[in-house]
Design a protein around this motif. Structure first.
Motif, PDB file in Angstrom:
ATOM      1  N   GLU A 122       0.834  -1.196   0.000  1.00  0.00           N
ATOM      2  CA  GLU A 122       0.000   0.000   0.000  1.00  0.00           C
ATOM      3  C   GLU A 122       0.871   1.249   0.000  1.00  0.00           C
ATOM      4  O   GLU A 122       1.960   1.273   0.585  1.00  0.00           O
ATOM      5  CB  GLU A 122      -0.938   0.008   1.213  1.00  0.00           C
ATOM      6  CG  GLU A 122      -2.016  -1.066   1.148  1.00  0.00           C
ATOM      7  CD  GLU A 122      -3.053  -0.921   2.254  1.00  0.00           C
ATOM      8  OE1 GLU A 122      -2.818  -0.088   3.166  1.00  0.00           O
ATOM      9  OE2 GLU A 122      -4.081  -1.615   2.210  1.00  0.00           O
TER      10      GLU A 122
ATOM     11  N   THR B  75      -8.141   2.098  -1.875  1.00  0.00           N
ATOM     12  CA  THR B  75      -8.842   1.352  -0.822  1.00  0.00           C
ATOM     13  C   THR B  75      -9.794   2.289  -0.081  1.00  0.00           C
ATOM     14  O   THR B  75      -9.833   3.497  -0.320  1.00  0.00           O
ATOM     15  CB  THR B  75      -7.822   0.771   0.177  1.00  0.00           C
ATOM     16  OG1 THR B  75      -7.101   1.859   0.786  1.00  0.00           O
ATOM     17  CG2 THR B  75      -6.832  -0.146  -0.523  1.00  0.00           C
TER      18      THR B  75
ATOM     19  N   ARG C 274      -3.433   0.332  -3.219  1.00  0.00           N
ATOM     20  CA  ARG C 274      -2.935  -1.025  -2.976  1.00  0.00           C
ATOM     21  C   ARG C 274      -2.581  -1.688  -4.308  1.00  0.00           C
ATOM     22  O   ARG C 274      -3.295  -1.526  -5.302  1.00  0.00           O
ATOM     23  CB  ARG C 274      -3.980  -1.845  -2.238  1.00  0.00           C
ATOM     24  CG  ARG C 274      -3.570  -3.304  -1.995  1.00  0.00           C
ATOM     25  CD  ARG C 274      -4.661  -4.038  -1.263  1.00  0.00           C
ATOM     26  NE  ARG C 274      -4.911  -3.431   0.049  1.00  0.00           N
ATOM     27  CZ  ARG C 274      -6.020  -3.587   0.746  1.00  0.00           C
ATOM     28  NH1 ARG C 274      -7.020  -4.296   0.247  1.00  0.00           N
ATOM     29  NH2 ARG C 274      -6.154  -3.023   1.936  1.00  0.00           N
TER      30      ARG C 274
END
Length: 640
Positions: free
Chosen positions: A22, A99, A105
């Protein structure tokens, strides 16, 4: 499909993309993937993009620059050079999705490529960025590399060891096409070689000059050991361009010198596909940059107006002299009929070039040679004689040559390399062979260093010879010993005195030539009219005889040159690495960084020769770093 394996040594893999990673922003993810691409050996493009109604990016796909296939449709930006790189339909890509917490991500990562990758850490050679229409796009061709100004413009200019030196950018382009054609695959092979070498040797320096069509015109390189050797022995250098007169098949040139064992050392090499004044200026500017601005006192070259003018422009103050070795090789080409038609011409011409030291004797023998071989009307010899002050021994005894003429005669590396330069062989074969030839000679230097320290010559019990044997390397001591022994046969006549200055006439027994030795007892100056010390850096028999007469039994230290000593490569790092800016509050971090790099490069080069020395340095690194850390904790941060 080619899958890169960046972790051959089992090192940290945190820089390799993985599904689930991420990032705080789409730009952070882009930078991460871009850095990965550079280390692996490819470049990336932004591809698919989805946005939400609010304008926030919800999906982003980055792809390899060879993704897809190029059709006939014109790209959305104009290009100056129409030879665009080929796309191969590569599927390597990185997919990001936003996200719920607003981070990006990695949801998919394809690592495999369907094309060869560039050497790791050299992705700056294939920066396929969208750039303004006045800059153009560069082809992915082994003969094409990015423009230097694009490199700087995009914020990816490398350090000074990469192929572009920012201070030389304006000189890195020729206004004309290159003069010689690059054989197919040669430019790519040369670039592959220098890139691989820089991975193994962080101090490796290389530079490329382009012609007006953005094609490789000239390439220069020097490894870390060459840069160190230049610092020790770069006072005298030969620019060997034998290929120009002997048609070796490829335009290879090298910068060579002489070390303290009278052995050849190598300062750098080049492939010169363009031989204009502009190109030679670039060559010497590049060498100057590689060697941190240090210029030689004397450089020996072939007979070339372009090279002479380039040296005068780049290195004012450096004495430029025609190499006797080049003169002889040029003669073999221009006077081949004389060399082949007579069994004695080569010997007589060689004597004129290499042996005669007195002007009258030289002129007499030259005239005799012209008459003997019926060459009085030869224009090439007439021009050579007209330029005699630029190459003949009687006119260059005042120029220090470090006995380069003898070294080059003993070891003709260009002839050895000739067979490997032929167009029928792959350039990489030649470069590997050249590298091995250099390694063999460097190994010989290490052996000579060891023997100089471990083996003492058998010498008569005289103070001066003992002194010389202790400080000089064995090869230099042999030369000195011969002068000392020859001094025993010299006769001395007082020539007159004026205050602290005394002149002595010295002549070898049975020889008509007399030399004048001047001794100044006020400052210890010793000068002989034979100029041997000025020419070779070793005192002559005439001075040694006079020293014996005036009861001086040891050679004054000022006449023992550091470059001929056993400890020529020892001493303070400050003496050789340049600390002119120390104590200067305005000195920049860049200068300090560059100086420290040169220092540690020298330490690394020496310590790597011995496991014990390597272990010693490694053992002190943590302690040294702790000291640096303590200093940084107690000092304010400096911006410059």
């Amino acid at each position: 499909m080619l899958e890169p394996n960046p972790l051959k040594d089992g090192s940290d893999d945190s820089w390799v993309p993985k599904v689930g990673m991420e990032f705080e922003s789409e730009m952070e993810a882009y930078q991460f993937y871009d850095n990965y691409a550079k280390r692996i050996g490819f470049s990336i493009r932004k591809n698919r993009l989805n946005r939400r109604a609010s304008g926030v990016i919800s999906l982003r796909v980055y792809v390899c620059h060879k993704e897809g296939f190029r059709g006939n449709k014109k790209e959305e930006w104009e290009v100056k050079n129409p030879k665009l790189y080929e796309r191969t339909g590569c599927l390597a890509a990185l997919t990001l999705k936003i996200t719920n917490n607003g981070k990006y991500r990695v949801t998919d990562f394809e690592a495999k490529h369907n094309h060869p990758l560039v050497i790791p850490n050299k992705a700056h050679m294939i920066k396929w960025r969208r750039i303004s229409k006045d800059r153009g796009v560069l082809a992915e061709d082994s003969r094409m590399i990015p423009r230097a100004d694009d490199e700087v413009m995009n914020g990816h200019a490398g350090d000074h060891q990469h192929f572009i030196n920012p201070s030389l950018t304006y000189k890195n382009y020729l206004q004309s096409k290159r003069a010689s054609a690059v054989l197919p695959g040669d430019a790519g092979a040369a670039l592959q070689y220098v890139q691989e070498r820089q991975i193994d040797d962080p101090s490796f320096f290389y530079a490329v000059q382009l012609d007006k069509e953005d094609r490789v015109a000239n390439i220069f390189w020097a490894d870390g050991k060459s840069i160190i050797d230049y610092d020790y022995f770069g006072d005298v250098m030969c620019f060997d361009t034998t290929y120009r007169s002997n048609n070796y098949g490829r335009p290879f040139a090298q910068f060579i010198g002489v070390n303290h064992h009278m052995q050849t050392v190598f300062f750098g090499a080049a492939l010169l596909y363009n031989e204009t004044l502009e190109s030679f200026k670039w060559m010497f500017e590049t060498l100057k940059a590689a060697m941190s601005g240090k210029q030689p006192k004397v450089i020996w070259i072939e007979q070339s107006t372009e090279i002479s003018d380039a040296i005068a422009a780049v290195w004012p103050g450096t004495v430029c002299h025609f190499s006797m070795w080049h003169v002889y090789h040029d003669a073999a080409k221009h006077l081949s009929f004389a060399f082949q038609g007579s069994k004695t011409f080569a010997l007589d011409f060689s004597k004129c070039v290499y042996e005669i030291e007195e002007e009258e004797e030289f002129q007499s023998l030259w005239k005799e040679m012209l008459e003997k071989y019926d060459l009085k009307d030869n224009q090439w010899l007439a021009k050579l004689y007209e330029d005699r002050e630029k190459w003949a021994l009687p006119y260059s005894r005042h120029i220090f040559c470090a006995d380069m003429k003898s070294t080059l005669r003993k070891e003709d590396l260009s002839t050895e390399l000739k067979q490997w330069l032929c167009p029928e062989l792959d350039l990489l074969q030649f470069l590997k062979h050249y590298e091995k030839a250099i390694d063999d000679r460097r190994h010989a230097e290490l052996q000579a260093d060891f023997q100089a320290c471990q083996i003492s010559p058998t010498i008569p019990p005289t103070r001066m010879l003992k002194q010389a044997a202790n400080v000089y390397t064995p090869e230099v001591f042999k030369l000195f010993q011969r002068e000392f022994e020859m001094s025993m046969d010299c006769l001395v006549y007082t020539g007159g005195e004026l205050g602290p200055i005394a002149d002595y006439k010295v002549a070898a027994e049975g020889e008509p030539t007399e030399y004048i030795v001047r001794v100044d007892i006020s400052d210890g100056t010793l000068i002989c009219s034979c100029k041997k010390f000025e020419f070779m850096g070793i005192q002559c028999r005439h001075v040694l005889k006079v020293l014996d007469i005036v009861n001086i039994k040891e050679l004054p230290q000022r006449y023992i040159l550091k470059r001929w000593r056993k400890d020529a490569k020892a001493g303070s790092m400050r003496d050789t690495c340049g600390f002119a800016f120390l104590g200067d509050s305005t000195s920049s971090k860049a200068k300090r960084y560059g100086s420290l790099c040169r220092i540690f490069n020298k330490i690394a080069a020496r310590a790597a020769e011995s496991l014990e020395a390597y272990t010693l340095i490694e053992g002190h690194l943590d302690q040294l770093m702790d000291h640096v850390y303590q200093i940084m904790q107690n000092k304010p941060f400096e911006k410059h």
